[in-house]
Design a protein around this motif. Sequence first.
Motif, short mmCIF file in Angstrom:
data_model
loop_
_atom_site.label_atom_id
_atom_site.label_comp_id
_atom_site.label_asym_id
_atom_site.label_seq_id
_atom_site.Cartn_x
_atom_site.Cartn_y
_atom_site.Cartn_z
N ARG A 109 -11.14 -8.02 -15.28
CA ARG A 109 -10.42 -7.10 -14.58
C ARG A 109 -8.83 -7.93 -14.48
NH1 ARG A 109 -13.31 -3.48 -10.38
NH2 ARG A 109 -14.69 -2.84 -11.71
N ASN A 168 -3.21 4.79 -14.13
CA ASN A 168 -3.51 3.79 -13.02
C ASN A 168 -4.96 2.96 -13.64
OD1 ASN A 168 -4.83 2.38 -10.64
ND2 ASN A 168 -3.28 3.50 -9.56
N PHE A 192 -6.86 -0.17 -12.47
CA PHE A 192 -7.60 -1.36 -11.76
C PHE A 192 -6.48 -1.59 -10.60
CE2 PHE A 192 -9.57 -3.19 -15.45
CZ PHE A 192 -10.88 -2.61 -15.27
N GLY A 193 -5.84 -0.41 -10.09
CA GLY A 193 -4.87 -0.32 -9.14
C GLY A 193 -3.53 -0.51 -9.50
N VAL A 194 -3.33 -0.84 -10.80
CA VAL A 194 -1.92 -0.88 -11.19
C VAL A 194 -1.40 0.38 -11.74
CG1 VAL A 194 -0.47 -2.33 -12.87
CG2 VAL A 194 -2.40 -3.30 -12.07
N PRO A 195 -0.21 0.91 -11.44
CA PRO A 195 0.38 2.06 -11.94
C PRO A 195 0.56 2.12 -13.15
CG PRO A 195 1.28 1.12 -9.87
CD PRO A 195 0.46 0.35 -10.08
N ILE A 229 -5.12 -6.94 -15.62
CA ILE A 229 -3.96 -6.77 -14.60
C ILE A 229 -2.95 -7.75 -14.90
CG2 ILE A 229 -3.69 -7.13 -12.18
CD1 ILE A 229 -6.25 -6.28 -11.46
#
Length: 144
Positions: free
Chosen positions: A132, A97, A99-102, A136
């Motif tokens: 970021r 994970n 920056f919140g991305v799996p 992302i």
Amino acid sequence: MSSNEHDIEANKAVARRYFEEFVNDRRLDVLEEIVATDAADETRVGPGGTGTREDFRQHAQWVWENVKDLRVSVTDLVAEGDRVIVFWTIEGVQAGNIFGVPASGRPFTGRSISTLTVRDGQVVRYTVLPDRLGIIQQLVDTHL
């Protein structure tokens, strides 16, 4: 070279070692040499927070676990007084994970700007401003 110019060059060398020897080469012995025991890694303790060298190790461990084939490259260093601004690039493959991305298994490249405060040859404060959004965008599947 004046004493101040010598100090600035020495501080830049510490910053370069941080990225090249500690982050890239995963040399924990370098961390003990160039980061003060009571240094603050603001990515772990927040802006203005207090911390320890262990925070730096944990930050790097997180990067090492979440980015396969990690490579960071220092592209420029600017220094004045006890502060060094480091422009650098990170390359790798997302393994966890970020920056919140799996985890996606996708390769990515990102640019970051870090500020290191160096006193007596050791980092005493570290902060980073990563791109970021750019990272992302590379990690998210835009073909849904």
